[in-house]
Design an enzyme around this catalytic site. Structure first.
Site, PDB file in Angstrom:
ATOM      1  CE  LYS A 266      -4.380  -1.482   0.577  1.00 53.92           C
ATOM      2  NZ  LYS A 266      -4.451  -2.930   1.978  1.00 53.92           N
TER       3      LYS A 266
ATOM      4  CD  GLU B 233      -9.780   3.840   1.289  1.00 54.07           C
ATOM      5  OE1 GLU B 233      -9.957   5.253   1.172  1.00 54.07           O
ATOM      6  OE2 GLU B 233      -9.564   3.352   0.756  1.00 54.07           O
TER       7      GLU B 233
ATOM      8  CB  SER C 291      -0.074  -8.340  -1.386  1.00 52.32           C
ATOM      9  OG  SER C 291      -0.968  -9.109  -0.575  1.00 52.32           O
TER      10      SER C 291
HETATM   11  C1  LIG Z   1      -4.995  -3.786   1.565  1.00 52.72           C
HETATM   12  C2  LIG Z   1      -3.952  -5.226   1.023  1.00 52.72           C
HETATM   13  C3  LIG Z   1      -4.627  -5.775   0.464  1.00 52.72           C
HETATM   14  C4  LIG Z   1      -5.902  -5.690  -0.535  1.00 52.72           C
HETATM   15  O1  LIG Z   1      -6.189  -4.884  -1.351  1.00 52.72           O
HETATM   16  P1  LIG Z   1      -5.632  -5.162  -3.141  1.00 52.72           P
HETATM   17  O2  LIG Z   1      -6.246  -3.320  -3.511  1.00 52.72           O
HETATM   18  O3  LIG Z   1      -6.970  -5.530  -3.577  1.00 52.72           O
HETATM   19  O4  LIG Z   1      -4.467  -5.366  -2.723  1.00 52.72           O
HETATM   20  C5  LIG Z   1      -3.781  -7.215   0.487  1.00 52.72           C
HETATM   21  N1  LIG Z   1      -3.285  -7.462   0.700  1.00 52.72           N
HETATM   22  C6  LIG Z   1      -2.947  -6.360   1.558  1.00 52.72           C
HETATM   23  C7  LIG Z   1      -1.128  -7.254   2.685  1.00 52.72           C
HETATM   24  C8  LIG Z   1      -3.193  -5.666   2.317  1.00 52.72           C
HETATM   25  O5  LIG Z   1      -2.871  -4.541   3.235  1.00 52.72           O
END
Ligand SMILES: *Cc1c(COP(=O)(O)O)cnc(C)c1O
Length: 409
Positions: A102, A124, A391
């Site tokens: 993010k 948000e 992610s």
């Molecule tokens: C917020 C988040 C997501 C989901 O958001 P996307 O916009 O679909 O990537 C996935 N993995 C992590 C670690 C997150 O913090």
């Protein structure tokens, strides 16, 4: 462009979205008139910035020095052995500052806001990950920061609330409705309408009204650009499959975009299967949703017969949203991106397995991709290569997991 036309037209990933923000029949701009000017102003500013070498160099600098790019592409040796099939690589977005992908987007939008002369940022947040990333970027650039968060989420994620406050952000609890992410977005949009001159809204995923889905996608494209270079250096060829979890869809499209025109690279987005595909028990929009409009965007969403938004459930707060980013809906129609889901139980098992075999505690969101990646690896031969987008890191989730496993801390 009609959807029928989009199906047959040759694929050019750069032609999307069109000037109205449409990805075929998805996307667009569905906001009150008071926000139209703000979105147009943002679109124009972004259009200049994306072509400005000074902005791009500045962004690259901060992504390196502050966020920690590039992130490693790490061979998951023991997970690969365990599955007994394709080689599994992990793209380590979990190693970024604040613990997830993010920050790529938060940092870039904060820079864009500064360039636009906006000194106040709103955002948000659901679980708090986007709020923490935004708070960090705002502290870094000396911007005022207000984060809207459902009151229920504030209770569940009190550590992230404290983190944001430590970094100087004001966290405003939202008491409406289910007191979660959807209500927080409504409140942020309300704030933006009122304070549009001084304020930029940093939306946290590849969702919402144009230009957000495109802009947020672009700010995460670095994930796929790095991964492509890294896998070519490591394996001398492109991967056979890419797998990423999909909430709004930003980490997934960030990884996929660079490969969309590579016909031999298969892509799978993984949604939250929760307790299984029963009404109100999951957030797999492609498994139980249909076309509708939510929070400025036309896309696949979970709704009842009257078009009221269904409640959703997932063990991972970051995937727990009723709608999916419009670009994913478009590429699913074309058969370019495939979708699967992982259930809470599968995620809990893979969370522990990945921790034990790799020494990496993955975010519960990312673990959805690991579940699917393991299934795919088992089905593929040993000379095949899979990249899973990790992610985020799971440190934020350990208390919740301990509770589910009935472990006393
Ligand atoms: C917020 C988040 C997501 C989901 O958001 P996307 O916009 O679909 O990537 C996935 N993995 C992590 C670690 C997150 O913090």
């Amino acid at each position: 462009m009609s959807i029928a036309h989009a199906h047959t037209a040759p694929l050019d990933r750069f032609s999307l979205p069109d000037a109205g923000g449409h990805f075929g029949g998805y996307g667009g701009v569905y906001v009150p008139e008071t926000l139209m000017t703000a979105l147009q102003e943002l679109g124009a500013a972004y259009d200049l910035a994306r072509k400005d070498p000074v902005f791009l160099a500045e962004l690259r600098h901060h992504l390196k020095e502050f966020a920690g790019r590039p992130t490693e592409l790490c061979f998951a040796e023991r997970l690969t052995e365990h599955c007994g099939g394709a080689k599994i690589y992990l793209k380590r977005e979990d190693l970024l500052h604040t613990g997830a992908h993010k920050i790529n987007n938060a940092l870039a939008q904060a820079l864009l806001a500064r360039r636009m002369g906006k000194k106040r940022i709103i955002a948000e947040t659901g679980a708090g990950q986007h709020g923490v990333a935004t708070a960090a970027a705002c502290a870094k650039f000396g911007l005022e920061c207000v984060v809207y968060m459902g009151a229920h989420d504030m209770e569940r994620q009190s550590l992230n609330v404290f983190r944001m406050r430590l970094m100087g952000a004001e966290v405003r609890g939202v008491e409406a409705g289910q007191k979660t992410l959807k209500e927080a977005i409504n409140e942020a949009m309300r704030d933006w309408v009122t304070n549009v001159r001084s304020t930029h809204y940093i939306l946290g995923t590849a969702y919402g009204s144009h230009p957000y889905p495109m802009m947020v996608r672009d700010f995460h494209r670095v994930i796929g650009q790095e991964a492509k270079e890294q896998i070519l250096a490591r394996e001398g060829r492109l991967p056979d499959e890419l797998i990423a979890c999909v909430g709004g869809g930003s980490n997934a499209i960030g990884l996929f975009f660079e490969f969309l025109e590579e016909p031999n690279v298969r892509m799978i987005g993984v949604e939250a299967g929760g307790h299984g595909i029963k009404r109100g028990e999951h957030a797999a929009r492609f498994a139980g949703g249909r076309l509708g409009v939510l929070q400025g965007c036309k896309t696949f969403l979970l709704q009842d017969a009257e078009g009221q938004i269904e409640s959703t459930h997932s063990v991972s707060a970051g995937l727990d949203y009723a709608a999916v980013g419009p670009e994913h809906a478009f590429y699913r129609d074309r058969g370019r991106i495939h979708f699967a889901y992982a259930t809470d139980d599968e995620v809990m098992a893979a969370f522990q397995l990945c921790s034990r075999l790799e020494g990496i505690i993955p975010a519960l969101e990312s673990t959805h991709a690991i579940v699917e990646g393991m299934k795919r690896a088992k089905a593929l031969a040993k000379d095949k290569v899979i990249i899973i987008n990790l992610s985020g890191r799971g440190d934020k989730d350990v208390q919740q997991v301990a509770k589910i496993l009935d472990v006393k801390l």
